[in-house]
Every structure is written in C-alpha cells, then in structure tokens.
Design an enzyme around this catalytic site. Sequence first.
Site, PDB file in Angstrom:
ATOM      1  N   ALA A   1      -3.815  13.342   6.181  1.00 45.18           N
ATOM      2  CA  ALA A   1      -3.814  12.450   4.927  1.00 45.18           C
ATOM      3  C   ALA A   1      -2.598  11.240   4.811  1.00 45.18           C
ATOM      4  O   ALA A   1      -2.649  10.575   5.935  1.00 45.18           O
ATOM      5  CB  ALA A   1      -3.381  13.604   3.749  1.00 45.18           C
TER       6      ALA A   1
ATOM      7  N   ASN B   1      -7.542   3.860  10.808  1.00 46.27           N
ATOM      8  CA  ASN B   1      -7.840   4.996   9.806  1.00 46.27           C
ATOM      9  C   ASN B   1      -8.991   4.927   9.236  1.00 46.27           C
ATOM     10  O   ASN B   1      -9.121   4.070   8.248  1.00 46.27           O
ATOM     11  CB  ASN B   1      -6.324   5.333   9.244  1.00 46.27           C
ATOM     12  CG  ASN B   1      -5.208   5.288  10.264  1.00 46.27           C
ATOM     13  OD1 ASN B   1      -4.228   4.587  10.027  1.00 46.27           O
ATOM     14  ND2 ASN B   1      -5.286   6.245  11.141  1.00 46.27           N
TER      15      ASN B   1
ATOM     16  N   ALA C   1      -8.730  11.128   3.175  1.00 42.82           N
ATOM     17  CA  ALA C   1      -7.966  11.801   2.159  1.00 42.82           C
ATOM     18  C   ALA C   1      -8.615  11.805   0.885  1.00 42.82           C
ATOM     19  O   ALA C   1      -8.005  12.134  -0.231  1.00 42.82           O
ATOM     20  CB  ALA C   1      -6.608  11.685   2.187  1.00 42.82           C
TER      21      ALA C   1
ATOM     22  N   ASP D   1       1.528   3.465   3.248  1.00 43.06           N
ATOM     23  CA  ASP D   1       0.575   4.483   2.483  1.00 43.06           C
ATOM     24  C   ASP D   1       1.425   5.674   2.217  1.00 43.06           C
ATOM     25  O   ASP D   1       0.382   6.994   2.433  1.00 43.06           O
ATOM     26  CB  ASP D   1      -0.640   4.591   3.755  1.00 43.06           C
ATOM     27  CG  ASP D   1      -1.902   5.114   2.996  1.00 43.06           C
ATOM     28  OD1 ASP D   1      -2.006   5.008   1.781  1.00 43.06           O
ATOM     29  OD2 ASP D   1      -2.763   5.812   3.817  1.00 43.06           O
TER      30      ASP D   1
ATOM     31  N   HIS E   1       0.763  -1.140   0.054  1.00 42.11           N
ATOM     32  CA  HIS E   1       0.020  -0.100  -0.064  1.00 42.11           C
ATOM     33  C   HIS E   1       0.738   1.384  -0.092  1.00 42.11           C
ATOM     34  O   HIS E   1       1.151   1.850   0.922  1.00 42.11           O
ATOM     35  CB  HIS E   1      -0.981   0.022   1.062  1.00 42.11           C
ATOM     36  CG  HIS E   1      -1.852   1.121   1.144  1.00 42.11           C
ATOM     37  ND1 HIS E   1      -3.175   0.829   1.579  1.00 42.11           N
ATOM     38  CD2 HIS E   1      -2.056   2.355   0.698  1.00 42.11           C
ATOM     39  CE1 HIS E   1      -4.074   2.018   1.660  1.00 42.11           C
ATOM     40  NE2 HIS E   1      -3.369   2.802   1.139  1.00 42.11           N
TER      41      HIS E   1
ATOM     42  N   ASP F   1       3.729   4.812  11.380  1.00 45.49           N
ATOM     43  CA  ASP F   1       4.607   5.917  11.325  1.00 45.49           C
ATOM     44  C   ASP F   1       4.547   6.710  12.701  1.00 45.49           C
ATOM     45  O   ASP F   1       5.113   7.765  12.749  1.00 45.49           O
ATOM     46  CB  ASP F   1       4.261   6.766  10.220  1.00 45.49           C
ATOM     47  CG  ASP F   1       2.670   7.225  10.159  1.00 45.49           C
ATOM     48  OD1 ASP F   1       1.841   6.771  11.139  1.00 45.49           O
ATOM     49  OD2 ASP F   1       2.374   7.848   9.416  1.00 45.49           O
TER      50      ASP F   1
ATOM     51  N   HIS G   1     -12.138   2.703   4.478  1.00 45.36           N
ATOM     52  CA  HIS G   1     -12.934   3.922   4.164  1.00 45.36           C
ATOM     53  C   HIS G   1     -14.411   3.612   4.663  1.00 45.36           C
ATOM     54  O   HIS G   1     -15.149   3.893   3.446  1.00 45.36           O
ATOM     55  CB  HIS G   1     -12.622   4.532   2.853  1.00 45.36           C
ATOM     56  CG  HIS G   1     -11.316   5.122   2.808  1.00 45.36           C
ATOM     57  ND1 HIS G   1     -10.882   6.231   3.278  1.00 45.36           N
ATOM     58  CD2 HIS G   1      -9.985   4.334   2.538  1.00 45.36           C
ATOM     59  CE1 HIS G   1      -9.754   6.410   2.934  1.00 45.36           C
ATOM     60  NE2 HIS G   1      -9.070   5.437   2.596  1.00 45.36           N
TER      61      HIS G   1
END
Length: 374
Positions: A302, A214, A139, A268, A60, A242, A190
């Site tokens: 984002a 997320n 995003a 990502d 990803h 991250d 999403h």
Amino acid sequence: MTAIKNGKFILPDENGNFFVAENKIMTFDEKILEIGNSTDAEKIIDAENNFVAPGFINIHIHGCKNFDTMDATPEALDEMCNFLPSTGVTSFLPTTMTMKISEIKNALKNIRAHKNILGAKIIGVNLEGPFISEKFHGAQDKKNILRADFEIFSDFLDVIKIITIAPEELDDFNFIDRCREKNIVVSIGHSAADYETALKAIRRGANHITHLFNAQTGLHHRKPGLVGAAFDSNATVELIADNVHISPPVQRIVWKVKPREEIILITDSCRACGVGEGEFEFGGQKIFVKKNIATLADGNIAASVAKMNDVAKNFHENTSATVAETVELVTKNPAKKLNLYDKIGSLEVGKSADFVIFDENFNIKKVFIDGQQY
C-alpha cells in the site's frame, strides 16, 4: 532580522542548477533578505557546517502521525502540519483517496477552510482518484472508482493543484484540456494505458506521472507501456524512493534516463508514517505495517511509511546524484511543477524564508518556515 552562517548553502547557479557554496551568510526575516559575506543581523545562528537548503516540498502525502487527509478534520491537518517540519518539509499537498464523492468533498472543504497558522504550509490538494483504472487500483478501493467528470469537483478548482487520471478510461481528452485551462496538473496514474495512449495524453497536457512504476503498465521490450511513455517524453515523474516501492537499481536507471528537472521525489506516506508498526486505516481499508512496509490484507503493498528526508537520503545513496542535485528533486522541481518557484523552492533573495538545515545523512537539525524556527 536573523542570519545563518557556517553552513554549506545549496544555491542555484547562473543556470539555475543547485551547487554547494560555503563562506556565505544568509540574512532573513519572513523572506530571504541577503546572501552574502557579511551581516549586521541582531541574531546569528551557527549552521555548524551542515547543509542549508530550501525547505522540502512534498506534493504527494496522504498522512502521518496517525492522521490522514481523508479524516477531513482540522485536527488531522494541524497534526500533519506540525509533524512534517521534522522531516524537512515546509510545504505540502494533502492527498485524497478514491472514496465516496461526499467524503472527498468533505476533505476538500476541510483543506480550504484550514487556518494554516503553524508548521508546514498547505499549498493545495493532490486529488488521487476517483478517476482511475480498476485494473490498477492498487490500494485505492475500486468500488468508488468513477468515470472522469470535470463537473464533480468544479467547485474546488481553487484548491486542486494535481489530479490523477487513467487516460484510457476517458471519454475524450477534453477533460485534460479543461484541467489545464485552470492550471491543474494532470497526472497519469493507476492506469492500464498502453504506450500509445499514455504518450498521446502526455502530449495533450497530462505531463506528470503519479508514482512511476507503481500501479501502472510497466516497461516491456515489445510493450513499452506507461513507464515507456514517461521515459520517452518530457513528463515529470514522481518516485517513492523508500527502497520498497522502487528498488535502488531502478532508482539509478531513472536517474540515468530522465533529466533531473523531470524527477520529483515523494513519500506517498500514510498515517503510519512517524508512528511505527501495527494496523491502520487507509482509504477505508485496513493496512498492516511491519518493518517499514505497509500492505493490504491480501499482501499487496500500500502507501509508504517513509519521511521526506528518508527518500532524499535513499535516492542520494542509491544513485550518482550529489546532495545538491538531490535537493532539487524535493524543492525546485515540485515548486516549478506547481508554478510556485517565484515564491518557494530555492534560496534566493525575495523568496519565503523556508529552509532546512541537515547533516550529510539528511538528519534534520533545524527548520524555518517564513523565518520562524520549528
């Protein structure tokens, strides 16, 4: 024929679990030829007591070095392929965005036509959107969201390896069935799905979760949501480790709750990865990067700017996962998810000579792809 010696080799044991083996010598050309204690190779490379691991696989990633999958140009893919080995990545899935159908198809055509001569190998496409929820568009530009229709991308079944859906938006679950019949991984993301809907979709075959936590319904003690369904099933989960998208304590919780074979680390990352701070384009929208955080104009987070070796390092430091266990999350697990473990994802005789040499801080020292050093 070349050999690597004096390394801490991360190898699978008899049960497939990775462990560190020393005093080994690995001989290779385009493929791994032997892992033993001696060699008659013409060339010997000293690993200098660093780790020698399978090449990392990023399933990803949108972009890096100021290029993006949705640029739909050969140059964009070339630059991504050339940059990614410096992050330990030897194979990846360029990932699309929720944009106009014509733009997504152009990106897919570009990937299909790409001549993967140098650098990291493109092993397919991750189609993130447009079949997602407006409520959790993140995003992704919600004006381009569509109801799931299998026929829209039916001409690209040869390159699509993962597709993200919001199951609560499906007319029926036959869409999942048709994707699975074509060996496409169906991922839930999403999504505003509640626990029951998400679990039903997972059991039907949508057994992967796009960037867990997320842009989806979270875990609540009375409403378990999509996260609860992920924890209460055998779905594999993506983690953007991250330390921005997911905090260190939550990474520790996931490590305790999910079996390690069900966790896959991803970046990502957007085009700002490997560039620095500033203003960038992402999915047709402006994003702003400051102090390793990318945000939309409204301040919402984002995509990431992280490199693959960064997320591996973070996860190792934030959890009790050993280096060998962490490596599984960026090699074996993604390879198995894509049904490629017979070719890549571990250091075993007969597999592609895709491997990375890194130190205890996951700093990349050397990378080999099909036996060629980058």
